[in-house]
Design an enzyme around this catalytic site. Structure first.
Site, PDB file in Angstrom:
ATOM      1  N   ARG A  80      -0.140   0.599   8.611  1.00 14.13           N
ATOM      2  CA  ARG A  80      -0.171  -0.784   8.010  1.00 14.13           C
ATOM      3  C   ARG A  80       1.457  -0.980   8.219  1.00 14.13           C
ATOM      4  O   ARG A  80       2.325  -0.277   7.611  1.00 14.13           O
ATOM      5  CB  ARG A  80      -0.672  -0.679   6.888  1.00 14.13           C
ATOM      6  CG  ARG A  80      -0.435  -2.099   6.097  1.00 14.13           C
ATOM      7  CD  ARG A  80      -1.238  -2.448   4.910  1.00 14.13           C
ATOM      8  NE  ARG A  80      -0.716  -3.430   4.115  1.00 14.13           N
ATOM      9  CZ  ARG A  80      -1.206  -3.836   3.176  1.00 14.13           C
ATOM     10  NH1 ARG A  80      -2.247  -3.317   2.650  1.00 14.13           N
ATOM     11  NH2 ARG A  80      -0.464  -5.161   2.470  1.00 14.13           N
ATOM     12  N   ARG A  89      -3.490  -7.351   8.501  1.00 14.53           N
ATOM     13  CA  ARG A  89      -3.425  -5.840   8.210  1.00 14.53           C
ATOM     14  C   ARG A  89      -4.310  -4.893   8.739  1.00 14.53           C
ATOM     15  O   ARG A  89      -5.584  -5.510   8.672  1.00 14.53           O
ATOM     16  CB  ARG A  89      -3.127  -5.505   6.815  1.00 14.53           C
ATOM     17  CG  ARG A  89      -4.148  -5.817   5.794  1.00 14.53           C
ATOM     18  CD  ARG A  89      -4.295  -7.193   4.942  1.00 14.53           C
ATOM     19  NE  ARG A  89      -3.088  -7.880   4.598  1.00 14.53           N
ATOM     20  CZ  ARG A  89      -2.652  -7.742   3.562  1.00 14.53           C
ATOM     21  NH1 ARG A  89      -3.159  -6.940   2.441  1.00 14.53           N
ATOM     22  NH2 ARG A  89      -1.625  -8.365   3.204  1.00 14.53           N
ATOM     23  N   ASP A  92      -6.121  -2.808   4.053  1.00 14.80           N
ATOM     24  CA  ASP A  92      -5.722  -3.147   2.696  1.00 14.80           C
ATOM     25  C   ASP A  92      -6.752  -2.227   1.758  1.00 14.80           C
ATOM     26  O   ASP A  92      -7.906  -2.373   2.025  1.00 14.80           O
ATOM     27  CB  ASP A  92      -6.080  -4.411   2.647  1.00 14.80           C
ATOM     28  CG  ASP A  92      -5.382  -4.990   1.304  1.00 14.80           C
ATOM     29  OD1 ASP A  92      -4.276  -4.457   0.741  1.00 14.80           O
ATOM     30  OD2 ASP A  92      -5.698  -6.139   0.873  1.00 14.80           O
ATOM     31  N   ASP A  94      -7.164  -2.143  -2.233  1.00 17.12           N
ATOM     32  CA  ASP A  94      -7.004  -2.858  -3.509  1.00 17.12           C
ATOM     33  C   ASP A  94      -7.534  -1.852  -4.706  1.00 17.12           C
ATOM     34  O   ASP A  94      -8.938  -1.799  -4.455  1.00 17.12           O
ATOM     35  CB  ASP A  94      -7.245  -4.318  -3.895  1.00 17.12           C
ATOM     36  CG  ASP A  94      -6.186  -5.136  -2.931  1.00 17.12           C
ATOM     37  OD1 ASP A  94      -5.218  -4.760  -2.745  1.00 17.12           O
ATOM     38  OD2 ASP A  94      -6.690  -6.367  -2.657  1.00 17.12           O
TER      39      ASP A  94
HETATM   40  N1  LIG Z   1      -4.555  -3.441  -8.448  1.00 17.44           N
HETATM   41  C1  LIG Z   1      -4.054  -3.273  -7.481  1.00 17.44           C
HETATM   42  N2  LIG Z   1      -4.292  -2.904  -6.332  1.00 17.44           N
HETATM   43  C2  LIG Z   1      -3.605  -2.428  -5.231  1.00 17.44           C
HETATM   44  N3  LIG Z   1      -2.135  -3.090  -5.077  1.00 17.44           N
HETATM   45  C3  LIG Z   1      -1.721  -3.373  -6.446  1.00 17.44           C
HETATM   46  C4  LIG Z   1      -2.527  -3.674  -7.432  1.00 17.44           C
HETATM   47  N4  LIG Z   1      -1.829  -4.433  -8.429  1.00 17.44           N
HETATM   48  C5  LIG Z   1      -0.771  -4.505  -7.889  1.00 17.44           C
HETATM   49  N5  LIG Z   1      -0.437  -3.907  -6.661  1.00 17.44           N
HETATM   50  C6  LIG Z   1       0.647  -3.984  -5.913  1.00 17.44           C
HETATM   51  O1  LIG Z   1       0.461  -4.928  -4.787  1.00 17.44           O
HETATM   52  C7  LIG Z   1       1.541  -4.699  -3.785  1.00 17.44           C
HETATM   53  C8  LIG Z   1       0.616  -4.762  -2.628  1.00 17.44           C
HETATM   54  O2  LIG Z   1       0.352  -5.984  -2.318  1.00 17.44           O
HETATM   55  P1  LIG Z   1      -0.145  -6.386  -0.985  1.00 17.44           P
HETATM   56  O3  LIG Z   1       0.822  -6.679   0.102  1.00 17.44           O
HETATM   57  O4  LIG Z   1      -1.449  -5.505  -0.445  1.00 17.44           O
HETATM   58  O5  LIG Z   1      -0.914  -7.859  -1.489  1.00 17.44           O
HETATM   59  P2  LIG Z   1      -2.254  -8.393  -0.891  1.00 17.44           P
HETATM   60  O6  LIG Z   1      -3.183  -7.703  -0.586  1.00 17.44           O
HETATM   61  O7  LIG Z   1      -1.450  -9.436   0.317  1.00 17.44           O
HETATM   62  O8  LIG Z   1      -2.474  -9.594  -1.981  1.00 17.44           O
HETATM   63  P3  LIG Z   1      -3.489  -9.465  -3.117  1.00 17.44           P
HETATM   64  O9  LIG Z   1      -2.829  -8.131  -3.904  1.00 17.44           O
HETATM   65  O10 LIG Z   1      -3.651 -10.727  -3.656  1.00 17.44           O
HETATM   66  O11 LIG Z   1      -4.905  -8.804  -2.474  1.00 17.44           O
HETATM   67  C9  LIG Z   1       1.719  -3.320  -4.079  1.00 17.44           C
HETATM   68  O12 LIG Z   1       3.147  -3.323  -4.238  1.00 17.44           O
HETATM   69  C10 LIG Z   1       1.004  -2.828  -5.068  1.00 17.44           C
HETATM   70  O13 LIG Z   1       1.770  -1.695  -5.879  1.00 17.44           O
HETATM   71  N1  LIG Z   2     -11.675 -12.476   4.142  1.00 20.59           N
HETATM   72  C1  LIG Z   2     -10.470 -11.758   3.759  1.00 20.59           C
HETATM   73  N2  LIG Z   2      -9.336 -12.388   3.546  1.00 20.59           N
HETATM   74  C2  LIG Z   2      -8.255 -11.767   3.076  1.00 20.59           C
HETATM   75  C3  LIG Z   2      -8.103 -10.459   2.419  1.00 20.59           C
HETATM   76  C4  LIG Z   2      -9.489  -9.734   2.725  1.00 20.59           C
HETATM   77  O1  LIG Z   2      -9.510  -8.638   2.360  1.00 20.59           O
HETATM   78  N3  LIG Z   2     -10.658 -10.504   3.142  1.00 20.59           N
HETATM   79  N4  LIG Z   2      -7.193  -9.950   2.257  1.00 20.59           N
HETATM   80  C5  LIG Z   2      -6.081 -10.664   1.984  1.00 20.59           C
HETATM   81  C6  LIG Z   2      -5.165  -9.801   1.486  1.00 20.59           C
HETATM   82  O2  LIG Z   2      -4.972  -9.199   0.294  1.00 20.59           O
HETATM   83  C7  LIG Z   2      -5.930 -12.068   2.494  1.00 20.59           C
HETATM   84  N5  LIG Z   2      -7.256 -12.646   2.971  1.00 20.59           N
END
Ligand SMILES: Nc1ncnc2c1ncn2[C@@H]1O[C@H](COP(=O)(O)OP(=O)(O)OP(=O)(O)O)[C@@H](O)[C@H]1O
Ligand SMILES: Nc1nc2c(c(=O)[nH]1)N=C(CO)CN2
Length: 164
Positions: A80, A89, A92, A94
């Site tokens: 990634r 990406r 991901d 989360d």
């Molecule tokens: N619950 C969580 N799970 C994963 N990452 C988290 C969480 N809370 C905060 N973060 C932080 O978010 C950052 C990663 O953000 P990332 O670029 O993956 O966001 P995103 O996936 O684009 O958006 P979103 O977080 O809204 O899905 C990392 O630096 C991580 O430390």
């Molecule tokens: N459908 C879908 N859209 C996204 C997703 C994802 O997991 N599924 N994750 C994102 C970044 O966190 C941005 N947009």
């Protein structure tokens, strides 16, 4: 024992293989693996569709930071590249919730602040835990969210998953 709910997604490269790499990487901790969904991108809509799924894991000796780090290690292993927020990406991971834990640390917000409105998280989570509760929001089954653009991929089953 800490139990965590992880949302996994991919929209670049071999999407299914990247999701499977999470299941493989977390195999000792697996509690449940959801079906796979093909989902239209939210946030930044001008990007390829995602595959999304949810994985439930548990361990005696892994805390919330441990789950975050394991998820990030799997993202890195998937090559990634961290570019723009909500952009495309390979993988991901989360952390949606960790039982009994809330966190306002910006690097680990718990429960995940977007989870309550994301069908891409809630639909697969309900598949494996119909009685799921999202702290601060109540029973997931009672949340209002649109399932538009979320389509189950019966042909893609993660091995280690509920159907295998
Ligand atoms: N619950 C969580 N799970 C994963 N990452 C988290 C969480 N809370 C905060 N973060 C932080 O978010 C950052 C990663 O953000 P990332 O670029 O993956 O966001 P995103 O996936 O684009 O958006 P979103 O977080 O809204 O899905 C990392 O630096 C991580 O430390
Ligand atoms: N459908 C879908 N859209 C996204 C997703 C994802 O997991 N599924 N994750 C994102 C970044 O966190 C941005 N947009």
């Amino acid at each position: 024992m800490t139990r965590a709910v992880l949302s996994i997604g991919s929209n670049l490269g071999d999407r299914f293989a990247y999701l499977q790499s999470v299941v493989d990487g977390l195999r000792p901790f697996l509690v449940a693996v959801s079906p796979v969904y093909e989902t239209a991108a939210w946030g930044v809509e001008d990007q390829p569709d995602f595959l999304n799924a949810v994985v439930v894991v548990a361990a005696d000796d892994v805390d919330e930071w441990g789950w975050l780090r394991r998820g990030q290690a799997l993202e890195n292993a998937a090559g990634r590249v961290r570019e723009k927020r909500w952009g495309p990406r390979t993988l991901d991971v989360d952390v949606v919730t960790v039982d009994g834990v809330t966190s306002e640390h910006p690097e680990l917000l718990l429960p995940h602040p977007g989870a309550h409105e994301r069908a891409t998280v809630l639909i697969p989570w309900l598949d494996v835990e119909p009685d799921a509760v999202l702290p601060g929001h109540g029973p997931v089954a009672a949340l209002k969210f649109s399932s538009e653009g979320v389509r189950r991929r019966e042909d893609l089953v993660l091995s280690g998953g509920v159907n295998s």
